[in-house]
Design a protein around this motif. Sequence first.
Motif, PDB file in Angstrom:
ATOM      1  N   GLN A 108      51.858  54.665  26.398  1.00  0.00           N
ATOM      2  CA  GLN A 108      52.377  53.453  27.023  1.00  0.00           C
ATOM      3  C   GLN A 108      51.910  52.208  26.279  1.00  0.00           C
ATOM      4  OE1 GLN A 108      51.062  53.295  31.010  1.00  0.00           O
ATOM      5  NE2 GLN A 108      51.513  51.128  31.284  1.00  0.00           N
ATOM      6  N   VAL A 145      57.517  48.070  20.846  1.00  0.00           N
ATOM      7  CA  VAL A 145      58.927  47.805  21.115  1.00  0.00           C
ATOM      8  C   VAL A 145      59.156  46.342  21.468  1.00  0.00           C
ATOM      9  CG1 VAL A 145      60.781  48.309  22.726  1.00  0.00           C
ATOM     10  CG2 VAL A 145      59.474  50.153  21.744  1.00  0.00           C
ATOM     11  N   ILE A 181      63.819  51.295  12.968  1.00  0.00           N
ATOM     12  CA  ILE A 181      63.188  52.300  12.111  1.00  0.00           C
ATOM     13  C   ILE A 181      61.675  52.100  12.113  1.00  0.00           C
ATOM     14  CG2 ILE A 181      62.973  53.077   9.723  1.00  0.00           C
ATOM     15  CD1 ILE A 181      65.958  52.448   9.401  1.00  0.00           C
ATOM     16  N   ASN A 224      59.849  50.814  14.484  1.00  0.00           N
ATOM     17  CA  ASN A 224      59.319  51.282  15.767  1.00  0.00           C
ATOM     18  C   ASN A 224      59.207  52.800  15.806  1.00  0.00           C
ATOM     19  OD1 ASN A 224      58.990  48.821  16.920  1.00  0.00           O
ATOM     20  ND2 ASN A 224      60.994  48.783  17.902  1.00  0.00           N
ATOM     21  N   ALA A 225      60.275  53.464  15.382  1.00  0.00           N
ATOM     22  CA  ALA A 225      60.283  54.928  15.462  1.00  0.00           C
ATOM     23  C   ALA A 225      59.182  55.512  14.595  1.00  0.00           C
ATOM     24  CB  ALA A 225      61.649  55.457  15.028  1.00  0.00           C
ATOM     25  N   ILE A 274      55.736  54.851  16.129  1.00  0.00           N
ATOM     26  CA  ILE A 274      55.409  55.758  17.229  1.00  0.00           C
ATOM     27  C   ILE A 274      55.031  57.131  16.672  1.00  0.00           C
ATOM     28  CG2 ILE A 274      56.424  57.010  19.175  1.00  0.00           C
ATOM     29  CD1 ILE A 274      57.830  54.404  19.924  1.00  0.00           C
ATOM     30  N   TRP A 302      53.780  61.317  26.031  1.00  0.00           N
ATOM     31  CA  TRP A 302      55.217  61.033  26.079  1.00  0.00           C
ATOM     32  C   TRP A 302      55.661  60.609  27.473  1.00  0.00           C
ATOM     33  CZ3 TRP A 302      57.765  60.096  21.908  1.00  0.00           C
ATOM     34  CH2 TRP A 302      57.394  60.711  20.718  1.00  0.00           C
ATOM     35  N   MET A 354      54.716  57.135  28.295  1.00  0.00           N
ATOM     36  CA  MET A 354      55.535  56.214  27.506  1.00  0.00           C
ATOM     37  C   MET A 354      56.888  56.030  28.180  1.00  0.00           C
ATOM     38  SD  MET A 354      56.659  56.726  23.564  1.00  0.00           S
ATOM     39  CE  MET A 354      55.063  56.948  22.910  1.00  0.00           C
TER      40      MET A 354
END
Lengths: 277, 260, 152
Positions: free
Chosen positions: B88, B95, B160, B162-163, B166, B185, B188
Amino acid sequence: MTTRTARQRQNDDYIQIDNLHFRYRDRTVFRGIDMRIPRGGITAIMGPSGSGKTSLLRLIAGQLKPGAGTVRVGGTDIHRLSRSALFRERRKMGFLFQSGALFTDLSVYENVAFPLRAHTRLPDTMIRDLVLMKLEAVGLRGARHLMPATLSGGMARRVALARAIVLDPELILYDEPFAGQDPISTGMLAALIKRLNDTLNLTSIIISHDVPETASIARHAYVLADGQVAGQGPIQEILESRAPEVRQFVKGLPDGPVPFHYPAPDYRDDLDLGETC
Amino acid sequence: MLNAIALLGRYGLNRLATLGRAGVLFVAALWGRPTLRPGLSLLVRQLFNAGVLSLVIIVMSGLFVGMVLALQGYTVLVRFGAVEALGQAVSLSLVRELGPVVAALLFAGRAGSAMTAEIGLMKATEQLVAMDMIGVDAVRRVVRPRLLAGIITMPLLAQIFNAVAIGGAVLVGVKWLGVDSNAFWVNMRESLSFGEDILNGIIKSLVFGVIVSWIAVFQGYDSEPTSRGIGEATTRTVVYSSLAVLGMDFLLTAMMFGVD
Amino acid sequence: MSRTVEIVVGLFLIAGFAAFAFLAIQVSGLNPTATQGDTYTLVARFNNVAGLNQGARVTVAGVQVGRVAAIRLDPLSVRAEVEMHINDRIDYLTDDSIAAIQTSGILGEKYIAISIGGSPDILGNGDRIRETQSALVLEELVGKFLSNMVNK
């Protein structure tokens, strides 16, 4: 054809400039210039650096706006045209920039094809033929795949020349075509300009401070000095002119109306040679 | 004294005029019907320059930022026995904030400065004037595709970023520090909402994309056509866009997540 | 050359959208089918819902069965009225069920936990859960604890 000859007789000057005034930022560049550029010949406009030669070309092409006065090209007042009409008018003009101004991200071939692609809907095969013809005319048909960065200065200028003539203009404006060129490529360019002018039936204007090369191909000349026309006439008369501004420029004299010394206070005062000694 | 005031006034007027020119350029670049024939391939070329060429720096930075966030978050959360909230903590900060902002700053440094230098060089070598002389609108041909490419790529690059970040956080948090994968997960997913967080993040990066590429093309177009002028313009692009992005980020955050 | 550029740009665009999809689905838990599924509405009144948000989970035995749809103040009783959307398949909530606001972990989100009773009557759309337990407010607890200490 008859109408064209009739118009030619009626108005034999392709470009008429009347009482042109122009200021750039805080500097007065032109204070009332009158010029007549005859159709079908090579006219040289000469003058020392900073005499506003390039500004004059841009005024003729309509890229700069004059403070007062008119510029007529082929009878139309360039500065009264709308933007789109001006763009149409410019298709009749070729412009050879001092640096060549080739598009660095396009190959030699695409550079020459650029005006065709922008203004015509010709099929690719016809574009190819036209481009190769113009490249052949400047002797660089074999260099079509090269990128501009790999060309020498003289070659870049010849490619730019091919690009300038690809739309078959009536008028070509040359901005310092000989500046920074070695003697071989200067001679090559001069011969090329002369040949193109004769074979394509163009009107050419050359801006230059390179007196001998320009004189070898131009028929008429104007000499600019201090914002005005200092001398004009057939090239031979200019070379032998007695007018001080023209004489200094043509002969390359170190001192004259253009002073050797930048304006300064009295030398003796400046060195403190007054009463102290 | 009076002189100083006059000087200040002139400086202000100059700034104002610059802003006006920037506005005119923006409108002129986007004005008019888009043309398909050269337009699309020019855009693809610029998408390549702005997007693909920025990918390496975006992916690398994203990975490291995610790893650092996980490490920092873990050391704080472990004190409260709440390491399950790591997912989280990491994803919220990414994000909402770090993704759009850091991606925009990297974009300004990588793609924005390149745009400025490229357009500045085209100006200095008279290519823009030559286009004008040939009767092609240089603003539409040169500025428009770059501006559009910047606006399109910026949100994609931020996503991209952000992904990958993570992914980096999972690597450090779950694989190395042993946070329970499921808790990571689920936490989150519980705390992030699509509408509020992800969409707002995208809106942010869209705004940043407009700002950075606008500044970049304008600085190039308005640069003094000398090598020194281009250098200065490039520096200005990075400085101005970084400041504008951070300032705008505050305003947008206040608007989106503000205390209501 | 130009062809490869086009392909690489295409890959880039796909990567960007894939990242977006990953974030939307995997990270924010956006699930079109789950939110679209048919639900029915239950209402419950609490003395205090502090910390409960719209969209919070509703669970039975820890399994999510719905979401909080709206929270408002009931003007008559001056209590908080919570509207919940419960999945249609959960059609066995008895009318003596208890709704409690709980916290996941110490710092986690507030959610509603429903414990099912033994009554034969089942709750339907628009019905109200009568038995409720309010949110635990940490400050109040600490306050009570402290005042107890002082009174001793």
